[in-house]
Write an enzyme that holds these catalytic residues in place. Structure first.
Site, PDB file in Angstrom:
ATOM      1  N   ARG A  76       0.801  -1.227   0.000  1.00 12.23           N
ATOM      2  CA  ARG A  76       0.000   0.000   0.000  1.00 12.23           C
ATOM      3  C   ARG A  76       0.836   1.280   0.000  1.00 12.23           C
ATOM      4  O   ARG A  76       0.591   2.193  -0.778  1.00 12.23           O
ATOM      5  CB  ARG A  76      -0.904   0.067   1.254  1.00 12.23           C
ATOM      6  CG  ARG A  76      -2.220  -0.593   1.139  1.00 12.23           C
ATOM      7  CD  ARG A  76      -2.578  -1.188   2.483  1.00 12.23           C
ATOM      8  NE  ARG A  76      -1.593  -2.198   2.801  1.00 12.23           N
ATOM      9  CZ  ARG A  76      -1.674  -3.460   2.371  1.00 12.23           C
ATOM     10  NH1 ARG A  76      -2.718  -3.836   1.697  1.00 12.23           N
ATOM     11  NH2 ARG A  76      -0.719  -4.338   2.622  1.00 12.23           N
ATOM     12  N   THR A  77       1.793   1.354   0.907  1.00  9.00           N
ATOM     13  CA  THR A  77       2.481   2.643   1.083  1.00  9.00           C
ATOM     14  C   THR A  77       3.250   3.007  -0.178  1.00  9.00           C
ATOM     15  O   THR A  77       3.129   4.111  -0.707  1.00  9.00           O
ATOM     16  CB  THR A  77       3.411   2.577   2.308  1.00  9.00           C
ATOM     17  OG1 THR A  77       2.663   2.066   3.412  1.00  9.00           O
ATOM     18  CG2 THR A  77       3.963   3.945   2.652  1.00  9.00           C
TER      19      THR A  77
ATOM     20  N   LYS B  87      25.489  -3.869  -1.180  1.00 12.72           N
ATOM     21  CA  LYS B  87      26.958  -3.900  -1.277  1.00 12.72           C
ATOM     22  C   LYS B  87      27.596  -3.175  -0.096  1.00 12.72           C
ATOM     23  O   LYS B  87      28.811  -2.983  -0.059  1.00 12.72           O
ATOM     24  CB  LYS B  87      27.410  -3.224  -2.574  1.00 12.72           C
ATOM     25  CG  LYS B  87      26.832  -3.835  -3.827  1.00 12.72           C
ATOM     26  CD  LYS B  87      27.270  -3.003  -5.032  1.00 12.72           C
ATOM     27  CE  LYS B  87      26.287  -3.115  -6.161  1.00 12.72           C
ATOM     28  NZ  LYS B  87      26.452  -2.027  -7.132  1.00 12.72           N
TER      29      LYS B  87
ATOM     30  N   ARG C 186      11.200   3.853   3.453  1.00 13.62           N
ATOM     31  CA  ARG C 186      10.867   2.888   4.515  1.00 13.62           C
ATOM     32  C   ARG C 186      12.123   2.123   4.861  1.00 13.62           C
ATOM     33  O   ARG C 186      12.871   1.699   3.961  1.00 13.62           O
ATOM     34  CB  ARG C 186       9.773   1.926   4.059  1.00 13.62           C
ATOM     35  CG  ARG C 186       9.544   0.793   5.046  1.00 13.62           C
ATOM     36  CD  ARG C 186       8.344  -0.035   4.711  1.00 13.62           C
ATOM     37  NE  ARG C 186       7.104   0.689   4.972  1.00 13.62           N
ATOM     38  CZ  ARG C 186       5.896   0.138   4.890  1.00 13.62           C
ATOM     39  NH1 ARG C 186       5.767  -1.131   4.543  1.00 13.62           N
ATOM     40  NH2 ARG C 186       4.815   0.858   5.146  1.00 13.62           N
TER      41      ARG C 186
ATOM     42  N   HIS D 112       4.859   5.647  11.629  1.00 16.06           N
ATOM     43  CA  HIS D 112       4.400   5.524  10.239  1.00 16.06           C
ATOM     44  C   HIS D 112       3.441   6.686   9.993  1.00 16.06           C
ATOM     45  O   HIS D 112       2.229   6.503   9.884  1.00 16.06           O
ATOM     46  CB  HIS D 112       3.703   4.167  10.067  1.00 16.06           C
ATOM     47  CG  HIS D 112       3.436   3.766   8.647  1.00 16.06           C
ATOM     48  ND1 HIS D 112       3.581   4.616   7.570  1.00 16.06           N
ATOM     49  CD2 HIS D 112       3.024   2.574   8.133  1.00 16.06           C
ATOM     50  CE1 HIS D 112       3.256   3.972   6.461  1.00 16.06           C
ATOM     51  NE2 HIS D 112       2.915   2.731   6.778  1.00 16.06           N
TER      52      HIS D 112
HETATM   53  N1   CP Z   1      -0.319  -0.073   5.796  1.00 10.78           N
HETATM   54  C1   CP Z   1       0.910  -0.330   5.273  1.00 10.78           C
HETATM   55  O1   CP Z   1       1.922   0.292   5.639  1.00 10.78           O
HETATM   56  O2   CP Z   1       0.897  -1.293   4.307  1.00 10.78           O
HETATM   57  P1   CP Z   1       2.164  -1.754   3.479  1.00 10.78           P
HETATM   58  O3   CP Z   1       3.132  -2.395   4.452  1.00 10.78           O
HETATM   59  O4   CP Z   1       1.651  -2.707   2.447  1.00 10.78           O
HETATM   60  O5   CP Z   1       2.792  -0.527   2.874  1.00 10.78           O
END
Ligand code: CP
Length: 307
Positions: free
Chosen positions: A51-52, A80, A101, A129
């Site tokens: 999603r993100t 590396k 991320r 998040h």
């Molecule tokens: N909600 C969320 O962060 O989903 P993903 O890990 O799929 O990005």
């Protein structure tokens, strides 16, 4: 130039403005279709995501911009031995804004020391998040029309669930919010969230392991998965993995206007039969993630003087 590392980097007024912009984007999509022409978003995902990452990429594309990046550390020079700092310095030469991320808590903050483009924390370890929280806030706004006078049940892995930590930090700033924290004792909310946010802000909260007893009081039920990847042993994960499973029977005493949320991915903590319940909003929530990320990209680029 501003970054987004945690929910509290944004004032309540700035969050209101982002929500208002997202609502305008939803109502007038064509108006925004070329706002980011010629601009590039880099998505640097050192950890898996559906999603993100994809909603960030879709958001930039729908704004007329372009996207580059990687979806796992193994396909980048991190494999590396390149540091996060060097990676960010390089990517800053190619992109106008970065969404990142990383499994290590604080990695996006380190990135901000090495770049002159906005960095968005797209999830750092078990810490935070913030764009999921903006997604959650837009969903709450669209469903409830307000951010105050709500009883919010947070259920599942409240220890490692970073979306829960970010959402609590955000909701502590509104009035008459009550939290019902539903988890096994071993997976309760970290102490710093209780002392520095819930208690510091004088929030009303209870901790319980009884989801069904809590159900009738809830305006929002925010389910989370048990975060397998953050456990130190598989045995510990297996002990908790079926701790809470929301099914149709458990909703029998829930409010008619309950909003059921989940940041997703779901493993087994909500049965698929619940998807048919009109109170289940987790797929709408995922769509809201694209709209709020469109609003965030525009806003950060404007604050950076790029738009
Ligand atoms: N909600 C969320 O962060 O989903 P993903 O890990 O799929 O990005």
């Amino acid at each position: 130039m501003r970054h987004l590392l945690d929910t509290t980097d944004l004032s309540v007024k700035e969050i209101d403005d982002l929500i208002a912009l997202a609502m305008d984007i939803i109502a007038n999509k064509d108006k925004y279709s070329s706002v980011c022409n010629g601009k590039k978003l880099a998505t640097l995902f050192f950890e898996p995501s559906t999603r993100t990452r994809l909603s960030f990429e879709a958001a930039m594309m729908e704004l007329g911009g372009n996207v580059l990046g990687f979806s796992e550390a193994g396909t980048s020079s991190a494999s590396k031995g390149e540091t996060v700092g060097d990676t960010i310095k390089i990517v800053s030469c190619y992109a106008d804004i970065i969404a990142m991320r990383h499994p290590l808590e604080g990695a996006p903050r380190v990135a901000t020391y090495k770049t002159d483009v906005p960095v968005i924390n797209a999830g750092d370890g078990g810490h935070s998040h913030p764009t999921q929280t903006l997604t959650d806030l837009l969903t709450i706004f669209r469903e409830k029309g307000r951010f105050d006078n709500l009883t919010i049940g947070l259920c599942g892995d409240l220890k490692f669930g970073r979306t829960v930590h970010s959402l609590i930090k955000a909701m502590c700033r509104y009035s008459n919010i009550k939290f019902v924290l539903i988890s096994p004792k071993e997976l309760s909310v970290p102490d710093y969230i209780k002392t520095d946010y819930l208690e510091e802000q004088g929030m009303e909260y209870i901790e319980t392991e009884d989801m069904e007893a809590a159900m009738p009081s809830l305006d929002i039920l925010y389910m989370t998965r048990i975060q397998r990847e953050r456990f130190f042993s598989e045995d510990e994960y297996l002990k908790h993995k079926d701790a809470f499973i929301l099914d149709v029977d458990k909703l029998e005493n829930a409010k008619a206007d309950l909003t059921i949320m989940h940041p997703l991915p779901r493993v087994n903590e909500i049965t698929t039969a619940v998807d048919e319940d009109p109170r289940a909003k987790y797929f709408e929530q995922a769509l809201n993630g694209k709209y709020i990320r469109m609003a965030l990209i525009i806003t950060l680029l404007k604050w950076g003087g790029v738009l």
